[in-house]
Structures are given as C-alpha cells and as structure tokens.
Design an enzyme around this catalytic site. Structure first.
Site, mmCIF file in Angstrom:
data_model
loop_
_atom_site.group_PDB
_atom_site.id
_atom_site.type_symbol
_atom_site.label_atom_id
_atom_site.label_comp_id
_atom_site.label_asym_id
_atom_site.label_seq_id
_atom_site.Cartn_x
_atom_site.Cartn_y
_atom_site.Cartn_z
ATOM 1 N N CYS A 241 0.935 -1.312 -0.039
ATOM 2 C CA CYS A 241 0.055 -0.116 -0.021
ATOM 3 C C CYS A 241 0.947 1.361 0.143
ATOM 4 O O CYS A 241 0.566 2.355 -0.541
ATOM 5 C CB CYS A 241 -1.094 -0.013 1.336
ATOM 6 S SG CYS A 241 -0.400 -0.164 2.745
ATOM 7 N N HIS B 54 -1.282 1.300 7.408
ATOM 8 C CA HIS B 54 -1.879 1.156 6.150
ATOM 9 C C HIS B 54 -2.055 2.462 5.516
ATOM 10 O O HIS B 54 -2.108 3.672 6.164
ATOM 11 C CB HIS B 54 -3.435 0.771 6.049
ATOM 12 C CG HIS B 54 -4.078 0.409 4.736
ATOM 13 N ND1 HIS B 54 -3.323 -0.272 3.774
ATOM 14 C CD2 HIS B 54 -5.176 1.182 4.225
ATOM 15 C CE1 HIS B 54 -4.236 -0.424 2.850
ATOM 16 N NE2 HIS B 54 -5.225 0.524 3.085
#
Length: 479
Positions: A113, A429
């Site tokens: 990510c 994230h």
C-alpha cells in the site's frame, strides 16, 4: 546473478540480469520493457526448447554471458470491435471508473500500500505523464544505470495502464523493478514482504525519475524536467552566535518538511519550524565544534509543491519508528509567500496582484477604491489558509504575460494527500486521496477507488488512530 544478452530481430540487448530466484515470467517482463514484445508472444530459445513461464532456471544451464535468441513481434494486434455502443450506465460498476473521470485502483501485492499510494499521487501530474511518454530506450542518459532505466520505463507503462483500465491493475513489473533498484523494499520477515515507509518510496522514485528524465543540455524540453516540476531551491543563512561566523548556502530539495511539536497546530507553522535548524560542525575560528543556526528561505518555487509531515522518529526503547499523532491542520489553499527570499518575493508581487484582480473580476467583486500602495500591501500579505474555488478547480487565469510563460504566484491548491493509519511507519496502512481534473476527490485504497467530498479531505489532520496526512502535494496557481 548471471547476466545474458538477448538478440531480437536486428537488436542485441546486453548485460540483462537473470534473477534465478524469480520465475522466467519476471525475466520475460524485463524483455517486454526493453522490446515492447508482449510476454505471451515471446519465444525464447533455451536448452531443451522454448523458455516456459514457470520453468526451473536450475535445469536450463544458464551461464554468465550466454547469448539467447528471442522471436516475437512488438506490433499491436488490432481487433475489430466486438460490441456496439454502450452507455455509461450500462457498464459494470468497475468499468464506470474511467467514465466517471478517475483512473483504476492498484492491487495490493502483499504490504505494498505504501507503493500504491505513492503511484496514485504522482499519477495525477499531467506534465510528469508527458515526460514519461516521451521517454524511450533511446532516451536513456549514459549515466543512468539499467535498473533506473527499467524503473522509469515501468513507471511509464504503469501510468498508461492506469489510464486505460477500468478494472484494478496489478503492478507486478513495477514492484519487481523497484525492489531490484532499491533492495530495502524487498525486506522480508517470516517469509512475507514487510511494510515500508511511503515517504522513502516517494523520495527514491522521485530521485530516479529526476535522473532519467533530466533534459539534455540545450534541449527545448527543459520545462518537463522533474526539477522544474517538483524541485524547491533554498538559500540558507548559517550563523554561529559564538564566533560570529556567517555564510550563505544553496540547496535543492523535492519536499518541504513540516516539523511537529507542541507549538505546531497548523501546516504553515510547521513549515516555518522546518526552515530553521541547529547544526554542530567544526569552526575554523574557534578550532573546535560549535553550534550553528541555519535559517532557510525559498529562492525558487516548483509547479508542484510537496510537503512531508515529519510524523515518525526513531524510538530507541522499542528500536522502531514511532509516530507523532498530534493533530496538524492543513489548508486547501496554501500561500508560501512569507517563506520566500526577498528576491523571490519581489518577483511574485506583480503576478499576485494580477491574480487577485482577475479573481475579483471572476467573482463579480467591485474595486474597493483603495490606492495602489494599500492594494500592494494587501496583496503582499500572506494568506496561509483558504479554500479552492466553488467548483473545486485549480485556478489558472488567461492573462497576457511576458513571452506567454506561466508565472508563479506563491499560492497553491491541494491536489493530493497521502495518509497513514496506524502507530508505526513499518506497519499500518497507506491510502491516497487525489483530486481529479473534474474537481472531484477520490480515495484510492489500493484496488478500491471511492469518491469523497472535499470537506472529508481536511479531516485527515491527525489526533487519533484514523488516517492522517503524511504527504501533501499542492499545485501552483499561475497566471
């Protein structure tokens, strides 16, 4: 790892590395970036016949310096349309993405990510796309190494793939080349690839592109250089209070730092802190090390201004990067006039006044009747926070300027935010929040693009465990 040469048609590609730990499919992907021959059309002669995608390298007897022959055509196969006209509302939801005005998402290939969010933010810069489109194998500067060249090619191809796809894209080739160029992104723990720092990925990719896309001397394409698009020139006064020494230093950076402390509540305050620092170095007058105070000012502005929030620091107790969760507000409109050098301020004054006058006309505001000096003073006063236009569009005025060259004003509009959710840079994230050409904001959470309202973007300022801004990119408002 061994290197081989590959003959294709009349060309010979030398010193191609063969990673024996990866399947031949990765090797074929390298050849695709060099020749344009799709993997499925490549026929490579090896011991025992044709090279298969899943073959075992150890059984093929590949030797260092070996010459391989490849057949296949790079010509595109044009197919006749299989369907008639289809209306947007009749398309599957994942294919409507392109027609809605934003590009595809990126599959997460295992803690990637950090890479996906970096790519999505840079992908919205049209000038960078243009520079990449003009980059070919023949464009490679002599001083650029093979992996840097391949990473530039992979960036170009990935940008193109994002633009022409409605369904999510798997950035396998880009990731493979990124890890070869920068092995830190290939670190593993317990057999799985580790999460990495998005800022490090952004910085390394920016450095590579700045080398590969650097225009040749005398080139008319100089404006497409990464330095012109993203580079910030700084002039710094370095002073030693103890000895009285004083000097001027110049440097170029690709991002301004927003330092976060108890006194910092807004981006503008953090930028001011970031332009001041203390150095410890040898003093020729004192004959020993001494403390120097360094105060910097911007001497040249870019088309796109990148700001990094310094949220991570090394915590010795836990031996990892810890995160500063403090809330720091950032504006949709950023004015950096008061962070500039006196010389640059003087250059900005004229364009700033013209911009304000043009905006007054655009919004139907009447002249206020103040004299010129009052207007100049009002124009020069910095406005660090504000909002974009009512349609969410970046303002660009059609005003005649010398040589019709766009002039910077020191005023920028927010176009991308890269956020991090979690307590550590090596976990959590990353997500990209990107403003499209139509003025709409899209949240790119890996392979899932979602439209967002503009008021949601400024809520990513931190203060808890929710997504918080780590990198902001602003686009210059020009004349």
């Amino acid at each position: 790892m061994p290197t081989v040469s590959v003959k294709w048609q009349k060309e010979v590609f030398a010193n191609i590395e063969v990673d024996m730990s990866e399947p031949p499919l990765v090797f074929k992907s390298q050849l695709f970036t060099l020749t344009g021959v799709p993997v499925e059309r490549q026929k490579i002669m090896v011991k025992g016949g044709l090279l298969k995608d899943d073959a075992d390298w150890t059984t093929l007897g590949i030797k260092n310096g070996q010459k391989l022959m490849m057949m296949g055509t790079a010509d595109e196969i044009v197919k006749a349309p299989e369907k008639g006209p289809v209306f947007v509302e009749d398309l599957p939801e994942d294919e409507q993405v392109v027609n809605l005005g934003h590009s595809a998402g990126l599959y997460n290939l295992g803690n990637t990510c950090y890479m996906n969010s970096t790519v999505q933010c840079l992908h919205i810069v049209p000038e960078l796309k243009s520079a990449l489109l003009s980059y070919t194998n023949a464009s490679r500067p002599s001083e650029v190494d093979l992996n840097s060249h391949l990473l530039t090619i992979a960036t170009r191809d990935l940008f193109n793939e994002l633009d022409r796809n409605g369904k999510p894209v798997a950035p396998m080739q880009f990731l493979s080349v990124l890890r070869k160029k920068y092995p830190q992104f290939a670190q593993q723990h317990n057999g799985a690839y580790m999460q990495q720092d998005a800022e490090e990925c952004w910085t390394q990719l920016m450095y590579t592109l700045s080398q590969s896309l650097s225009p040749s001397p005398g080139s008319s394409d100089a404006n497409a250089a990464v330095k012109t698009l993203f580079g910030v020139d700084l002039v710094s006064k370095v002073h030693c209070p103890e000895s009285g020494e004083e000097s001027l230093e110049k440097e170029s950076v690709y991002a301004l730092k927003c330092h976060i402390s108890q006194e910092v509540n807004h981006l503008h305050e953090g930028l001011k802190h970031g332009l001041k620092s203390e150095l410890e170095k040898a003093s020729p007058i004192l004959g020993r090390t001494a403390i120097y105070l360094k105060e910097s000012r911007i001497s040249e502005l870019p088309k796109y201004l990148t700001v990094q929030f310094v949220r991570f620091f090394w915590k010795r107790e836990s031996n990892q990067k810890a995160k500063i969760l403090r809330k720091v507000d950032y504006p949709l409109e950023l004015d950096v006039y008061d962070l500039c050098s006196d010389e640059l301020k003087e250059q900005l004054q004229g364009p700033r006044q013209m911009l304000r006058q043009a905006e007054n006309v655009k919004f139907g505001l009447k002249p206020d009747g103040k004299n010129k000096d009052q207007k100049d003073n009002e124009c020069d006063a910095p406005t660090s926070e504000g909002t974009s236009s009512d349609k969410g569009e970046t303002t660009s005025m059609n005003i005649d300027t010398p040589n019709n060259k766009p002039q910077l004003t020191g005023i920028y509009d927010l176009v991308a935010v890269l956020t991090h959710k979690g307590r550590s840079a090596d976990s959590g994230h990353y997500v990209a929040w990107v403003k499209q050409e139509n003025g709409k904001w899209v949240e790119f959470d890996d392979d899932n693009p979602v439209l967002q309202r503009e008021e949601e973007i400024t809520k990513l300022s931190g203060g808890g465990d929710w997504h918080m801004a780590y990198i902001c990119m602003y686009k210059a408002r020009v004349l």
